[in-house]
Design a protein around this motif. Structure first.
Motif, PDB file in Angstrom:
ATOM      1  N   ASN A 209      -4.031  -6.469  -5.164  1.00  0.00           N
ATOM      2  CA  ASN A 209      -3.794  -5.057  -4.842  1.00  0.00           C
ATOM      3  C   ASN A 209      -4.166  -4.741  -3.404  1.00  0.00           C
ATOM      4  O   ASN A 209      -3.479  -3.957  -2.739  1.00  0.00           O
ATOM      5  CB  ASN A 209      -4.584  -4.165  -5.797  1.00  0.00           C
ATOM      6  CG  ASN A 209      -4.013  -4.175  -7.201  1.00  0.00           C
ATOM      7  OD1 ASN A 209      -2.827  -4.401  -7.391  1.00  0.00           O
ATOM      8  ND2 ASN A 209      -4.861  -3.937  -8.193  1.00  0.00           N
ATOM      9  N   THR A 210      -5.242  -5.353  -2.916  1.00  0.00           N
ATOM     10  CA  THR A 210      -5.668  -5.066  -1.545  1.00  0.00           C
ATOM     11  C   THR A 210      -4.639  -5.538  -0.526  1.00  0.00           C
ATOM     12  O   THR A 210      -4.468  -4.920   0.522  1.00  0.00           O
ATOM     13  CB  THR A 210      -7.010  -5.739  -1.251  1.00  0.00           C
ATOM     14  OG1 THR A 210      -6.928  -7.128  -1.619  1.00  0.00           O
ATOM     15  CG2 THR A 210      -8.133  -5.078  -2.026  1.00  0.00           C
ATOM     16  N   TYR A 211      -3.948  -6.593  -0.846  1.00  0.00           N
ATOM     17  CA  TYR A 211      -2.891  -7.107   0.037  1.00  0.00           C
ATOM     18  C   TYR A 211      -1.771  -6.070   0.131  1.00  0.00           C
ATOM     19  O   TYR A 211      -1.294  -5.737   1.208  1.00  0.00           O
ATOM     20  CB  TYR A 211      -2.381  -8.427  -0.516  1.00  0.00           C
ATOM     21  CG  TYR A 211      -1.304  -9.116   0.312  1.00  0.00           C
ATOM     22  CD1 TYR A 211      -1.639 -10.127   1.198  1.00  0.00           C
ATOM     23  CD2 TYR A 211       0.047  -8.788   0.174  1.00  0.00           C
ATOM     24  CE1 TYR A 211      -0.665 -10.785   1.935  1.00  0.00           C
ATOM     25  CE2 TYR A 211       1.020  -9.431   0.906  1.00  0.00           C
ATOM     26  CZ  TYR A 211       0.661 -10.440   1.784  1.00  0.00           C
ATOM     27  OH  TYR A 211       1.633 -11.082   2.516  1.00  0.00           O
ATOM     28  N   ARG A 212      -1.373  -5.558  -1.021  1.00  0.00           N
ATOM     29  CA  ARG A 212      -0.262  -4.599  -1.044  1.00  0.00           C
ATOM     30  C   ARG A 212      -0.669  -3.254  -0.455  1.00  0.00           C
ATOM     31  O   ARG A 212       0.140  -2.556   0.151  1.00  0.00           O
ATOM     32  CB  ARG A 212       0.236  -4.424  -2.478  1.00  0.00           C
ATOM     33  CG  ARG A 212       0.813  -5.700  -3.072  1.00  0.00           C
ATOM     34  CD  ARG A 212       1.522  -5.439  -4.394  1.00  0.00           C
ATOM     35  NE  ARG A 212       0.607  -5.025  -5.445  1.00  0.00           N
ATOM     36  CZ  ARG A 212      -0.004  -5.877  -6.255  1.00  0.00           C
ATOM     37  NH1 ARG A 212       0.165  -7.174  -6.107  1.00  0.00           N
ATOM     38  NH2 ARG A 212      -0.797  -5.436  -7.214  1.00  0.00           N
ATOM     39  N   GLN A 213      -1.926  -2.871  -0.638  1.00  0.00           N
ATOM     40  CA  GLN A 213      -2.378  -1.556  -0.193  1.00  0.00           C
ATOM     41  C   GLN A 213      -2.507  -1.465   1.317  1.00  0.00           C
ATOM     42  O   GLN A 213      -2.252  -0.414   1.905  1.00  0.00           O
ATOM     43  CB  GLN A 213      -3.729  -1.243  -0.855  1.00  0.00           C
ATOM     44  CG  GLN A 213      -3.627  -0.976  -2.351  1.00  0.00           C
ATOM     45  CD  GLN A 213      -4.980  -0.932  -3.027  1.00  0.00           C
ATOM     46  OE1 GLN A 213      -6.008  -1.164  -2.390  1.00  0.00           O
ATOM     47  NE2 GLN A 213      -4.997  -0.646  -4.321  1.00  0.00           N
ATOM     48  N   HIS A 214      -2.907  -2.536   1.951  1.00  0.00           N
ATOM     49  CA  HIS A 214      -3.240  -2.478   3.367  1.00  0.00           C
ATOM     50  C   HIS A 214      -2.191  -3.062   4.306  1.00  0.00           C
ATOM     51  O   HIS A 214      -2.286  -2.910   5.515  1.00  0.00           O
ATOM     52  CB  HIS A 214      -4.581  -3.187   3.619  1.00  0.00           C
ATOM     53  CG  HIS A 214      -5.744  -2.498   2.981  1.00  0.00           C
ATOM     54  ND1 HIS A 214      -6.192  -2.818   1.708  1.00  0.00           N
ATOM     55  CD2 HIS A 214      -6.544  -1.501   3.418  1.00  0.00           C
ATOM     56  CE1 HIS A 214      -7.217  -2.051   1.404  1.00  0.00           C
ATOM     57  NE2 HIS A 214      -7.454  -1.246   2.418  1.00  0.00           N
ATOM     58  N   ARG A 215      -1.207  -3.749   3.744  1.00  0.00           N
ATOM     59  CA  ARG A 215      -0.182  -4.317   4.623  1.00  0.00           C
ATOM     60  C   ARG A 215       0.898  -3.288   4.951  1.00  0.00           C
ATOM     61  O   ARG A 215       1.249  -2.440   4.141  1.00  0.00           O
ATOM     62  CB  ARG A 215       0.479  -5.534   3.967  1.00  0.00           C
ATOM     63  CG  ARG A 215      -0.359  -6.800   4.128  1.00  0.00           C
ATOM     64  CD  ARG A 215       0.259  -7.943   3.368  1.00  0.00           C
ATOM     65  NE  ARG A 215       1.617  -8.217   3.788  1.00  0.00           N
ATOM     66  CZ  ARG A 215       1.944  -9.027   4.781  1.00  0.00           C
ATOM     67  NH1 ARG A 215       1.001  -9.613   5.478  1.00  0.00           N
ATOM     68  NH2 ARG A 215       3.194  -9.261   5.092  1.00  0.00           N
ATOM     69  N   LYS A 216       1.422  -3.395   6.153  1.00  0.00           N
ATOM     70  CA  LYS A 216       2.590  -2.601   6.527  1.00  0.00           C
ATOM     71  C   LYS A 216       3.800  -3.468   6.269  1.00  0.00           C
ATOM     72  O   LYS A 216       4.129  -4.363   7.040  1.00  0.00           O
ATOM     73  CB  LYS A 216       2.511  -2.213   8.005  1.00  0.00           C
ATOM     74  CG  LYS A 216       1.350  -1.283   8.340  1.00  0.00           C
ATOM     75  CD  LYS A 216       1.319  -0.952   9.823  1.00  0.00           C
ATOM     76  CE  LYS A 216       0.176  -0.006  10.129  1.00  0.00           C
ATOM     77  NZ  LYS A 216       0.116   0.306  11.584  1.00  0.00           N
ATOM     78  N   LEU A 217       4.451  -3.208   5.149  1.00  0.00           N
ATOM     79  CA  LEU A 217       5.537  -4.085   4.724  1.00  0.00           C
ATOM     80  C   LEU A 217       6.820  -3.802   5.487  1.00  0.00           C
ATOM     81  O   LEU A 217       7.180  -2.655   5.736  1.00  0.00           O
ATOM     82  CB  LEU A 217       5.778  -3.917   3.224  1.00  0.00           C
ATOM     83  CG  LEU A 217       4.593  -4.316   2.322  1.00  0.00           C
ATOM     84  CD1 LEU A 217       4.947  -4.071   0.869  1.00  0.00           C
ATOM     85  CD2 LEU A 217       4.220  -5.753   2.551  1.00  0.00           C
ATOM     86  N   ALA A 218       7.492  -4.875   5.814  1.00  0.00           N
ATOM     87  CA  ALA A 218       8.820  -4.792   6.432  1.00  0.00           C
ATOM     88  C   ALA A 218       9.671  -5.872   5.794  1.00  0.00           C
ATOM     89  O   ALA A 218       9.513  -7.048   6.083  1.00  0.00           O
ATOM     90  CB  ALA A 218       8.733  -4.994   7.937  1.00  0.00           C
ATOM     91  N   ASN A 219      10.555  -5.469   4.864  1.00  0.00           N
ATOM     92  CA  ASN A 219      11.354  -6.409   4.101  1.00  0.00           C
ATOM     93  C   ASN A 219      10.471  -7.394   3.346  1.00  0.00           C
ATOM     94  O   ASN A 219      10.739  -8.589   3.276  1.00  0.00           O
ATOM     95  CB  ASN A 219      12.323  -7.180   5.018  1.00  0.00           C
ATOM     96  CG  ASN A 219      13.327  -6.264   5.663  1.00  0.00           C
ATOM     97  OD1 ASN A 219      13.804  -5.321   5.028  1.00  0.00           O
ATOM     98  ND2 ASN A 219      13.646  -6.516   6.920  1.00  0.00           N
ATOM     99  N   GLY A 220       9.391  -6.905   2.800  1.00  0.00           N
ATOM    100  CA  GLY A 220       8.481  -7.744   2.043  1.00  0.00           C
ATOM    101  C   GLY A 220       7.485  -8.484   2.886  1.00  0.00           C
ATOM    102  O   GLY A 220       6.683  -9.248   2.384  1.00  0.00           O
ATOM    103  N   ALA A 221       7.523  -8.321   4.189  1.00  0.00           N
ATOM    104  CA  ALA A 221       6.601  -9.047   5.058  1.00  0.00           C
ATOM    105  C   ALA A 221       5.904  -8.072   5.990  1.00  0.00           C
ATOM    106  O   ALA A 221       5.806  -6.892   5.726  1.00  0.00           O
ATOM    107  CB  ALA A 221       7.357 -10.111   5.845  1.00  0.00           C
ATOM    108  N   GLY A 222       5.424  -8.556   7.118  1.00  0.00           N
ATOM    109  CA  GLY A 222       4.728  -7.713   8.074  1.00  0.00           C
ATOM    110  C   GLY A 222       3.252  -8.017   8.120  1.00  0.00           C
ATOM    111  O   GLY A 222       2.676  -8.463   7.141  1.00  0.00           O
TER     112      GLY A 222
END
Length: 347
Positions: free
Chosen positions: A64-77
């Motif tokens: 969850n921490t990965y998804r919460q804090h990343r700025k996703l761009a097409n699943g990456a970023g």
């Protein structure tokens, strides 16, 4: 290996893939509670090692921490705070012939609870892609993760390989093939750039095959109870072996088939120091895996793991429906505890 045509094997493989999906994945996903997680996102990468060009999917399971804090761009970023997550690169089972990267979703669920990202590799299957394509796809996956680690907020210095059954074999043979690939590149003046180099911190191998010099009958004879409680039909074993071991004859002592027989030099240099091996009491692969465990210890590797009593091969993949599977949960907890030690953290 004389026998059915490749076309016939492909038809049989498709039948067993569908049957396996219904018997395991479908009932586990839709009729068992809690349901296994779905991938957070999927990335398709080119195959850069195998002679047969193509692409393979990498299924990412993230905390969850990965998804919460990343700025996703097409699943990456990249994460805004620059934090890097350790990663487990996983290989599913299925005799190199059936199954898929989503089969180990419950294992992924246990791993991500430890703040570790799981990347499950959709390596190409036999008979369409026989030995050694799956191994080479695994090498390509590791090299891709190392090269793109920063982009996906992954710590390339803390990479662990895991695998179940055929994937357990790959968890050992892929690092050996990776070692050979890197040595060949050095020999020809093309060493991997430091920016693309990583480190394998450990291996988590569940009921692996490690000695292909033995026939199926010899493997069963080595652990007689497996012939009674083994659960896997001979027709499926026949499909696996004829599909993967092609074209023959192959050198069954090759470290890429039989890692348990690999020369000491390869075992010492290619495999990380910390290795976890889990075996099953009613498995025809029990004796060869336990023999390899003792050999690894004799070579100075730190080997942990256990044998689960009164269970057959791939016991942890069967749908549990509403009953749950406390033994599976206990084994996965043991394995993730060892994983954290490999990564330098607390279990």
């Amino acid at each position: 290996m004389a026998g059915p045509s490749r076309f016939s094997l492909k038809l049989r493989a498709r039948f067993w893939r569908f049957l396996g999906y219904l018997a395991y994945s479908f009932f586990d996903r839709y009729f068992s509670t809690p349901a296994p997680p779905r991938p957070s996102f999927i990335v398709s990468i080119p195959t850069t090692i195998a002679k047969v060009n193509g692409s393979i999917p990498l299924q990412f399971y993230t905390p969850n921490t990965y998804r919460q804090h990343r700025k996703l761009a097409n699943g990456a970023g990249r994460r805004s705070d620059g934090k890097l997550f350790p990663v487990v690169i996983n290989f599913h089972g299925g005799g190199f012939t059936i199954g898929g990267p989503g089969d180990d979703a419950r294992w992924a669920a246990a791993v991500v609870q430890k703040e570790v990202v799981v990347i499950s590799v959709g390596y190409r299957l036999a008979p369409e892609y026989p030995f050694p394509t799956g191994i080479e796809d695994g090498v390509a996956a590791i090299l891709w993760v190392w090269e793109h680690a920063e982009e996906y907020s992954l710590d390339k210095s803390r990479v662990i390989i895991s695998g179940f059954s055929a994937g357990g074999n790959l968890s050992l043979t892929v690092p050996m093939r990776l070692y050979t690939e890197l040595e060949e590149r050095k020999k020809h003046g093309r060493p991997l750039p430091a920016s693309q180099s990583g480190k394998l911190a450990g291996i988590l191998s569940f009921y692996p095959s490690v000695n292909w010099t033995q026939s199926r009958a010899e493997r069963t004879a080595s652990n007689a109870i497996s012939g009674i409680e083994g659960k896997i039909p001979d027709a499926l074993f026949d499909l696996f072996d004829r599909s993967y071991l092609y074209p023959g004859p192959l050198d069954m002592t090759s470290p890429y088939l039989s890692p348990g027989l690999a020369p000491d030099e390869i075992v010492l240099n290619a495999l990380p120091d910390s290795i976890y091996i889990h075996t099953c009491e009613w498995d025809q692969l029990l004796v060869e895996a336990e023999t390899f465990r003792e050999r690894l210890k004799g070579l100075g590797k730190l080997v942990t793991g256990s044998m689960t009593k009164e269970v057959a091969h791939a016991w942890d993949k069967r749908p549990s429906f509403s009953r749950g599977n406390p033994v599976r949960d206990q084994v996965y907890a043991e394995a993730t505890g060892e994983m954290m030690k490999m990564l330098g953290g607390k279990p």
